[in-house]
Design an enzyme around this catalytic site. Structure first.
Site, PDB file in Angstrom:
ATOM      1  N   LYS B 259       0.839  -1.196   0.000  1.00 29.98           N
ATOM      2  CA  LYS B 259       0.000   0.000   0.000  1.00 29.98           C
ATOM      3  C   LYS B 259       0.877   1.250   0.000  1.00 29.98           C
ATOM      4  O   LYS B 259       1.949   1.280   0.628  1.00 29.98           O
ATOM      5  CB  LYS B 259      -0.891   0.028   1.247  1.00 29.98           C
ATOM      6  CG  LYS B 259      -1.948  -1.067   1.254  1.00 29.98           C
ATOM      7  CD  LYS B 259      -3.066  -0.768   0.258  1.00 29.98           C
ATOM      8  CE  LYS B 259      -3.953  -1.982  -0.016  1.00 29.98           C
ATOM      9  NZ  LYS B 259      -4.747  -2.361   1.142  1.00 29.98           N
ATOM     10  N   GLN B 319      -0.775 -12.989  10.589  1.00 30.53           N
ATOM     11  CA  GLN B 319      -1.280 -12.954   9.221  1.00 30.53           C
ATOM     12  C   GLN B 319      -0.058 -12.785   8.323  1.00 30.53           C
ATOM     13  O   GLN B 319       1.026 -12.467   8.807  1.00 30.53           O
ATOM     14  CB  GLN B 319      -2.235 -11.775   9.054  1.00 30.53           C
ATOM     15  CG  GLN B 319      -1.563 -10.443   9.371  1.00 30.53           C
ATOM     16  CD  GLN B 319      -2.552  -9.302   9.498  1.00 30.53           C
ATOM     17  OE1 GLN B 319      -3.733  -9.508   9.702  1.00 30.53           O
ATOM     18  NE2 GLN B 319      -2.059  -8.079   9.386  1.00 30.53           N
ATOM     19  N   ASP B 390      -2.596  -8.392  17.723  1.00 30.29           N
ATOM     20  CA  ASP B 390      -3.399  -7.722  16.716  1.00 30.29           C
ATOM     21  C   ASP B 390      -4.636  -8.553  16.375  1.00 30.29           C
ATOM     22  O   ASP B 390      -4.518  -9.737  16.030  1.00 30.29           O
ATOM     23  CB  ASP B 390      -2.506  -7.543  15.469  1.00 30.29           C
ATOM     24  CG  ASP B 390      -3.106  -6.615  14.437  1.00 30.29           C
ATOM     25  OD1 ASP B 390      -3.168  -5.406  14.713  1.00 30.29           O
ATOM     26  OD2 ASP B 390      -3.499  -7.110  13.368  1.00 30.29           O
ATOM     27  N   GLU B 419      -5.816  -6.672  21.347  1.00 35.42           N
ATOM     28  CA  GLU B 419      -6.309  -5.535  20.573  1.00 35.42           C
ATOM     29  C   GLU B 419      -7.542  -5.992  19.799  1.00 35.42           C
ATOM     30  O   GLU B 419      -7.504  -6.251  18.605  1.00 35.42           O
ATOM     31  CB  GLU B 419      -5.223  -5.020  19.612  1.00 35.42           C
ATOM     32  CG  GLU B 419      -5.624  -3.724  18.906  1.00 35.42           C
ATOM     33  CD  GLU B 419      -5.905  -3.906  17.416  1.00 35.42           C
ATOM     34  OE1 GLU B 419      -5.987  -5.063  16.962  1.00 35.42           O
ATOM     35  OE2 GLU B 419      -6.023  -2.878  16.722  1.00 35.42           O
ATOM     36  N   TYR B 533       1.582   3.968   6.636  1.00 39.22           N
ATOM     37  CA  TYR B 533       1.940   3.836   5.225  1.00 39.22           C
ATOM     38  C   TYR B 533       3.108   4.714   4.802  1.00 39.22           C
ATOM     39  O   TYR B 533       3.492   4.694   3.649  1.00 39.22           O
ATOM     40  CB  TYR B 533       0.726   4.167   4.348  1.00 39.22           C
ATOM     41  CG  TYR B 533      -0.523   3.422   4.777  1.00 39.22           C
ATOM     42  CD1 TYR B 533      -0.639   2.054   4.538  1.00 39.22           C
ATOM     43  CD2 TYR B 533      -1.552   4.078   5.439  1.00 39.22           C
ATOM     44  CE1 TYR B 533      -1.765   1.364   4.958  1.00 39.22           C
ATOM     45  CE2 TYR B 533      -2.682   3.404   5.849  1.00 39.22           C
ATOM     46  CZ  TYR B 533      -2.793   2.047   5.615  1.00 39.22           C
ATOM     47  OH  TYR B 533      -3.900   1.364   6.023  1.00 39.22           O
TER      48      TYR B 533
END
Lengths: 663, 663
Positions: B259, B319, B390, B419, B533
């Protein structure tokens, strides 16, 4: 490789798939499922639970139930209420025990369909997604049989082909329902426990009890009454509308240590003794006191009562007089003192030498328990299916749990009423472990604040799942000061309260309907010249008898289903603390509103502040309030209405509210 | 003959003696004992239960506890509170798991002694009773050893002899205590479950967290920050008084689907990508992003932080990016679409093609789970003992229960912060199954009513037994409208609330202390030019920085033990809804009272209505209120005191109340 080291509490199985759905905070559930909830046939069990999974997948949940003695579970869908709370329900239809439990699972197809809809709305290419959906439908087809399997296979092919037809079919309610009928049960979480419903017959929830001493039923003064005399009394009792006729112990009575009139230490030659001093030369708990008649006479009474719509209830008082056959035959069932004598009952420094308690801790306890169960079975065999249990709180909890549990397994219609006037947690424990009904603190709750607080606890908290109150207005042991001081108006107020606050209530008569209120001593709750120790002769035809009032009350109870249950009880405001106002609502819009003047000495007036929503009434329209007890017909409107009650007349209104009607 | 047919729920054992004591409604107990309660060393576990038996015998109860890894139970007496409620307590002293359970038994000797006293007072002959007592004392002697057995045998003989000496000895506290030390355990009821205490280290209950992106720590703009740059930043962070330095993922970042700035679909050549897109050619969850430095650099940072009183916490984001080595090495750990591609993360219609979630349902789940635990162990080996997890709510509950349970068994000092910003029941479930701390809804609770209701739930209900809040004022994902609109006064108000309502709180800096409040779009909670980002360069020396305010707050927190726990939180009245007033009390009479102006735009004034009892203050005596934040010194008296807070200055008082002192 296995998942080693630890078995997490939430339960990681060694299964192929770890179930993802959590089921917790199930309601109703008594003490984590240790005890049953109680219902009667026709009642609905509404089950709620928190059910959720990780992530954002759609889940589904089912409520499963079955009779304990049936193999097959019936499954019913649960519906989400929001905030991860789900609800399902089922109706129980016959006495016995039911089980219920819950299942929850991730619904892959519903999740997929939800997401597909969002993708289609966003005009995304869903070719691959339709392929995923086809796989889910094929999996459902494999779980289905016959026509549905074939239909699902065809649907899978439609999805596979893609295009608008596939999308339409994929999002159809039709396909959703078809797939939902074949969920992937392998991945379902099942609630860790089966929960139990004890379904009692209807009489367990609703009944009017009449307690009477057979010994006092002779029509002529001075003679010991018999079962035949009780038979002759049945029309009188039935005319008042009672359902249950409860008799104190009918067994032979001790000679030794027999109590005289007014509980005096020594009995005169004609004193009959206390019926709770059970056991004499003629026998014990399965024998009948000769002066009452024979076992055959008793059985005839049971049958005659039934023809009058009355069911005979017996007293289970598990204790012995010194003359009880058990004392001779089973000395090991009693505690022995160092001097060789048997330990009598005591409440130090008081001694009750006419009573030997059983030693439930005896090494021979199994035989003792079996024998006491034989007593219960004996009377069941003679047509008695209701037992009022004397002082259950002085015997071990485990004994009652076993006795009631095994008895009701054989005879689901047997009712046990716990006569435990003791600390709240002990009373609730007895109810949880199996007693069908329970005596309450009602006699000692006389002010509005006391009544409102106590009945809120009994009818609006989880207590109601297992504790069924039976409100006695008096007993041979309890003549409350309120009755002593208040006289007839107090008696009427209390019986109106009992009969309308409680779906189950009882009176000890004829003392009650004849407003007997002389205590043995000032400040005592004991009756003077108590029937516990002597015969009494009652003039049933006295003009001040409450017979008619009680007959009207019981008639109202039978005519108004609102009064057949306790759970709908709601208290309403009224601006005079001497007045109490409450309602019950029943099926088909039946609404009964009661106002009672708690002051037996003065007229009391007030304005109601009714919760119209709870009564199903519109905010500002007239409605009729028919006084079922006194016959008055009032035109009311809104929450605020005037009430005036004179204790010299009838200190209560029992109003049938009829919306939209003129008075 | 056995007791047949049925095993009652309450548990009739086939034992010689059926235990008579009931133990129920134990508190604390999470979901019927399925989950642990949480404590830190030095805290007391206060246990209460309903404990009672049938009848009127005296009972006794004990609370037993032990470390899970120790064999021996420690027994402590429970005391009756009235109404069959009992209380006991014990202190936990070191991290790890403890167990506790309860026992209750009928105390025959105490029952006998109570009754003897009544008999003696009634001047009854107690010869036989003394014989019974002698038997009870002899039985105790048989259960005792050594000197105490001998003493008990002598006492039994004294009782046996009878007379006044026997009565005196029988009723002595001495003998009661001696017999009580040797109860008849065979007859004790033991609570059906062992309950568990998870004892975490002190930091679990109390700490100030600072979150920072290492990539933005370079002293010169435009350069990618390194671990060395973070090291240079440590004095700044430590000077503000923080305890934990939490770093977003430090692993290699994906190339594919990277991203760009402001979450744009395509990254420019210099865009660093999101650190949560974990995994690149350089490695995955156990590798370090090359631009940050080496694993050795990281370990040096951990050590340097420790020397500054700071503990480094890492992010566990389970992930993968498409470039993660797992994707190649373990394709079976991911879900595959019908077209052969791997299923990326989605929130339909949104697609996150840079993220591949693990398929926790994979047939190879055991290997996947083990590998993820290996990641945790890897970082523990590098000195990381705090993990911020997360999105735990998107992975199976059973996985976390296993991961946290087995990790803490090896390393009791490891802290896991959940979280999970999701539905309340899911958040609470994660806390129950093991998360040490949890993010909360605090950022979205901004009015007084919202704050009071939410913190009453978190600190005054059973939730507090397992859910430890960690109040973040902002996160890289959450810039609440209240901060956007309110500016600097709002930032101060919120950090005062977080630091005093929560024993654990955190800020994401330097965005927070520099009052960064530009959203990516109106109505969005996303930051403009988010560090997720891109690199940012922060001017830490800006005059409007909250650095000093935060340093003062953290200094107050360290100096005042009242702020080190959440359970004493009490809200007080104040007659202006824009003001909120609450207190915490600590050991040694430490009392901190906080008043915050929630309106960032206007001066607000009000009169307090303090609950003086909760504050330990006398009803009408002066006391000093020292503003630890602003420095003011007020002379207060009674519940009603004037407060005026100007958001242009300091919108809050953090008052140390000092009874009996002049201002």
């Amino acid at each position: 490789m296995g998942i080693p080291d630890i078995a997490p509490a939430g339960g990681v199985a060694a299964a192929r798939v770890v179930p993802r759905v959590v089921i917790e905070h199930v309601s109703p559930e008594v003490d984590g499922g240790l005890f049953a909830i109680k219902r009667v046939p026709g009642e609905t069990v509404v089950v709620e639970a928190d059910i959720f999974a990780d992530g954002h997948d759609v889940i589904a949940a089912a409520l499963d139930y079955r009779r304990e003695d049936a193999g097959e579970w019936t499954t019913t869908a649960m519906m989400p209420l929001g905030n991860d709370r789900w609800r399902g329900e089922f109706v129980v239809d016959s006495p016995g025990r039911y089980r219920y439990t819950l299942r929850g699972w991730v619904d892959d197809f519903a999740t997929w369909a939800r997401d597909l809809r969002l993708r289609v709305e966003a005009e995304q290419d869903v070719t691959v997604d339709l392929g995923i959906g086809a796989g889910l439908v094929r999996a459902a087809a494999r779980r289905a049989h016959g026509n549905e399997a074939a239909a699902l296979a065809r649907d899978a092919a439609v999805l596979e082909r893609g295009g608008d037809a596939a999308i339409r079919r994929a999002l159809s309610e039709d396909l959703a329902a078809l797939v939902a009928r074949h969920p992937d049960r392998e991945r379902a979480s099942r609630y860790a426990r089966d929960l139990v419903v004890q379904v009692d017959r209807a009489r367990a929830r609703f009944g009017a009890w009449y307690e009477l001493f057979p010994r006092s039923c002779a029509p002529e003064p001075g003679r010991h009454g018999t079962f035949a005399d009780v038979e002759a009394r049945l029309p009188y009792i039935a005319s008042m509308g009672f359902d249950v006729l409860y008799l104190p112990p009918i067994h032979p009575i001790a000679r030794r240590f027999r109590k005289g009139r007014n509980n005096s230490e020594t009995a005169g030659p004609d004193d009959p003794g206390s019926p709770w001093a059970i056991g004499g030369p003629e026998g014990g708990h399965t024998a009948v006191h000769p002066q009452l008649g024979t076992l055959a006479d008793f059985e005839r009474l049971v049958g005659a009562a039934r023809r009058h719509g009355l069911e005979v209830a017996l007293d289970l008082a598990f204790q012995c007089s010194p003359d009880h056959p058990y004392v001779r035959e089973h000395p090991e069932w009693f505690r022995r003192r160092p001097d060789g004598t048997i330990q009598y009952a005591e409440n130090p420094p008081k001694k009750y030498q006419d009573i030997y308690p059983f030693d439930f801790d005896t090494a021979d306890w199994r035989a003792l328990w079996e024998e006491l169960r034989r007593v219960v079975r004996f009377w069941i065999g003679r047509g008695v299916h209701i037992f009022r249990v004397d002082n259950p709180h002085t015997k071990p909890f485990a004994f009652w749990e076993w006795l009631i549990g095994t008895t009701q397994r054989e005879h689901p219609d047997v009712v046990f009423l716990a006569e435990a006037f003791t600390r709240p947690k002990v009373m609730y424990r007895l109810a949880k472990l199996g007693f069908t009904q329970s005596y309450t603190y009602f006699t000692w709750r006389n002010t509005r604040a006391e009544l409102e607080a106590y009945f809120a606890e009994l009818t609006q908290t989880p207590v109601r799942e297992y504790f069924r109150p039976n409100l006695f207005v008096n007993t041979p042991d309890i003549l409350h000061a309120y009755l002593q001081d208040g006289g007839r108006p107090a008696f009427i107020a209390r019986v109106v309260l009992a009969a309308t606050l409680g779906a189950n209530y009882g009176i000890y008569g004829p003392a009650f309907e004849l407003c007997e209120r002389r205590p043995i001593a000032p400040g005592s709750e004991e009756y003077l010249d108590s029937e516990k120790y002597q015969l009494r002769h009652w003039d049933l035809d006295r003009r001040d008898s409450l017979r008619d009032v009680i007959a009207r009350l019981n008639g109202i109870r039978r005519a108004h289903p609102a009064l057949a249950s306790d759970w709908t009880l709601r208290f309403h405001g009224i601006d005079n603390p001497e007045l109490i106002c409450y309602s019950k609502t029943g099926p088909d819009g039946d609404v009964v509103l009661v106002v009672v003047n708690l002051d037996p000495h003065h007229v009391q007036r007030g304005w109601t502040a009714l919760d119209l929503g709870a009564l199903g009434l519109p905010p500002d329209a007239p409605y009729a309030a028919h006084d079922l007890l006194g016959g008055g017909r009032f035109g009311w409107r809104g929450p605020r209405n005037y009430v005036e009650l004179n204790p010299a007349g009838l200190p209560a209104h029992v109003l049938h509210l009829r919306p939209g009607e003129a008075p």
